[in-house]
Design a protein around this motif. Structure first.
Motif, short mmCIF file in Angstrom:
data_model
loop_
_atom_site.label_atom_id
_atom_site.label_comp_id
_atom_site.label_asym_id
_atom_site.label_seq_id
_atom_site.Cartn_x
_atom_site.Cartn_y
_atom_site.Cartn_z
N MET A 1 36.95 21.22 17.57
CA MET A 1 35.83 22.03 18.07
C MET A 1 34.65 21.13 18.40
O MET A 1 34.34 20.19 17.66
N SER A 2 33.99 21.38 19.51
CA SER A 2 32.80 20.61 19.88
C SER A 2 31.69 21.58 20.27
O SER A 2 31.94 22.72 20.65
N THR A 3 30.45 21.09 20.14
CA THR A 3 29.27 21.89 20.43
C THR A 3 28.30 21.05 21.23
O THR A 3 28.14 19.85 20.97
N THR A 4 27.63 21.64 22.21
CA THR A 4 26.62 20.92 23.00
C THR A 4 25.28 21.66 22.90
O THR A 4 25.21 22.87 23.12
N LEU A 5 24.25 20.90 22.55
CA LEU A 5 22.88 21.42 22.48
C LEU A 5 22.05 20.74 23.57
O LEU A 5 22.33 19.60 23.96
N HIS A 6 21.01 21.43 24.03
CA HIS A 6 20.18 20.90 25.11
C HIS A 6 18.70 21.06 24.77
O HIS A 6 18.31 21.98 24.05
N CYS A 7 17.87 20.16 25.33
CA CYS A 7 16.42 20.34 25.29
C CYS A 7 15.80 19.60 26.46
O CYS A 7 16.42 18.70 27.05
N GLN A 8 14.59 19.97 26.81
CA GLN A 8 13.85 19.32 27.89
C GLN A 8 12.42 19.11 27.44
O GLN A 8 11.80 20.01 26.84
N LEU A 9 11.89 17.91 27.69
CA LEU A 9 10.54 17.56 27.26
C LEU A 9 9.75 17.01 28.44
O LEU A 9 10.27 16.20 29.22
N PRO A 10 8.47 17.40 28.58
CA PRO A 10 7.64 16.82 29.64
C PRO A 10 7.30 15.37 29.33
O PRO A 10 7.17 14.99 28.16
N LEU A 11 7.15 14.55 30.36
CA LEU A 11 6.77 13.14 30.21
C LEU A 11 5.40 12.91 30.83
O LEU A 11 5.09 13.48 31.88
N PRO A 12 4.58 12.06 30.22
CA PRO A 12 3.28 11.73 30.83
C PRO A 12 3.49 10.96 32.13
O PRO A 12 4.54 10.34 32.35
N ALA A 13 2.49 10.99 32.98
CA ALA A 13 2.61 10.38 34.31
C ALA A 13 2.89 8.89 34.26
O ALA A 13 3.55 8.34 35.14
N ASN A 14 2.37 8.22 33.22
CA ASN A 14 2.56 6.76 33.14
C ASN A 14 3.67 6.36 32.18
O ASN A 14 3.70 5.22 31.69
N PHE A 15 4.60 7.27 31.89
CA PHE A 15 5.70 6.92 30.98
C PHE A 15 6.52 5.80 31.58
O PHE A 15 6.91 5.84 32.76
N ARG A 16 6.80 4.77 30.76
CA ARG A 16 7.53 3.58 31.22
C ARG A 16 9.01 3.73 30.84
O ARG A 16 9.43 3.30 29.77
#
Length: 300
Positions: free
Chosen positions: A1-16
């Motif tokens: 059995m396998s499970t997949t989780l997801h998330c999304q995060l905003p990044l600042p404009a100058n993220f390197r």
């Protein structure tokens, strides 16, 4: 059995993004971490279960997924978002740091060129400590090779084929001979096993410390373990706990690049470097990270 989780995060404009991805490109053989274009795939043990963490970086956001070999528990989704935010350095007060030192004669121009630099974090504090122990007094290239053999010796793999970074419970079950075969000195092997046993038993509550790090208390308890000293503690606090005020004056690359920044012909020793960094509390380790970035690609 396998499970997949997801998330999304905003990044600042100058993220390197390159700085984050370069940190995970240290091992060209990619046995546990794989970087393809703008995406990191990392094998790790998630509450003891093999997992593949995937972080894709876009201009304005990061999209992450966790592919678990097994079922998810109730707080895994929230922990995924917290782990990714930590690894990307999004909790670090970078804008405040850059504004405070913008007019410094040496650092100001450097920070302007490297604006947005964050310290990429390991997925766990134990990973940071293991890397710091491996890297004591050897080159990055040598440490990367030993780390690779260590991960393979631990023997935990995700169904994708990537090896998983071993956790404390896993390492506590290893023996000194297998670590020596991976390239550890006797002293480092014994230190890592002592550390793993203390974490696995709950004597060192690394996960709880990550939620509210008290650098002085953490350092005191870690230094009580034979084989762990100030450099190892400062590096682990930086990479595992995002504590940005460790004085990495004992680091050879910090001293070498400070010499370059100051335009000095003579080498700087550790005490002189410590005095120079003292001015920049509570951001001394972030200053060190900017000095490391002068030799981009070395993967510190």
């Amino acid at each position: 059995m396998s499970t997949t989780l997801h998330c999304q995060l905003p990044l600042p404009a100058n993220f390197r993004a390159d700085g984050f991805l370069d940190f995970h490109r240290r091992d060209a053989q990619q046995v546990a971490e794989r970087v393809v274009d703008h995406t990191l795939e990392k094998g790790l043990l998630w509450h003891g279960r093999p997992a593949l963490l995937r972080i894709a970086l876009y201009p304005d956001h990061a999209a992450a997924s966790l592919l678990l070999d097994g079922s998810a528990s109730g707080d895994d989704a929230a922990q995924l978002a917290s782990t990714v935010r930590h690894m990307l350095g999004l909790t670090q007060p970078v804008a405040e740091f850059e504004a405070a030192l913008a007019d410094h004669p040496q650092l100001g121009p450097l920070l302007a060129r490297q604006s947005g630099l964050r310290v990429p974090q390991t997925a766990s504090a134990f990973e940071a400590l293991a890397w710091a122990i491996i890297g004591q007094q050897i080159s990055v290239a040598a440490a990367v090779a030993i780390r690779r053999r260590f991960i393979q010796a631990a023997g935990r793999q995700h169904s994708s084929g990537l090896y998983c970074l071993p956790d404390a419970d896993c390492v506590a079950g290893m023996d000194e001979a297998s670590l020596r075969a991976a390239g550890f000195t006797q002293g480092k092997a014994q230190t890592l096993l002592r550390l793993a046993a203390a974490v696995a038993s709950g004597e060192l509550p690394l996960a709880a410390w990550q939620l509210a790090p008290d650098a002085a208390a953490i350092g005191q308890q870690l230094c009580a373990i034979r084989g762990i000293g100030p450099w190892t503690v400062s590096y682990a606090l930086l990479r595992g706990f995002a504590w940005l005020d460790g004085s990495l004056h004992g680091d050879v690359a910090v001293r070498r690049n400070l010499q370059r920044l100051l335009g000095r012909a003579d080498k700087l020793d550790a005490p002189e470097t410590e005095r120079w960094l003292a001015e920049f509390a509570p951001w001394r380790a972030l200053v060190a990270a900017h000095l490391w970035a002068l030799q981009a690609g070395d993967g510190y």
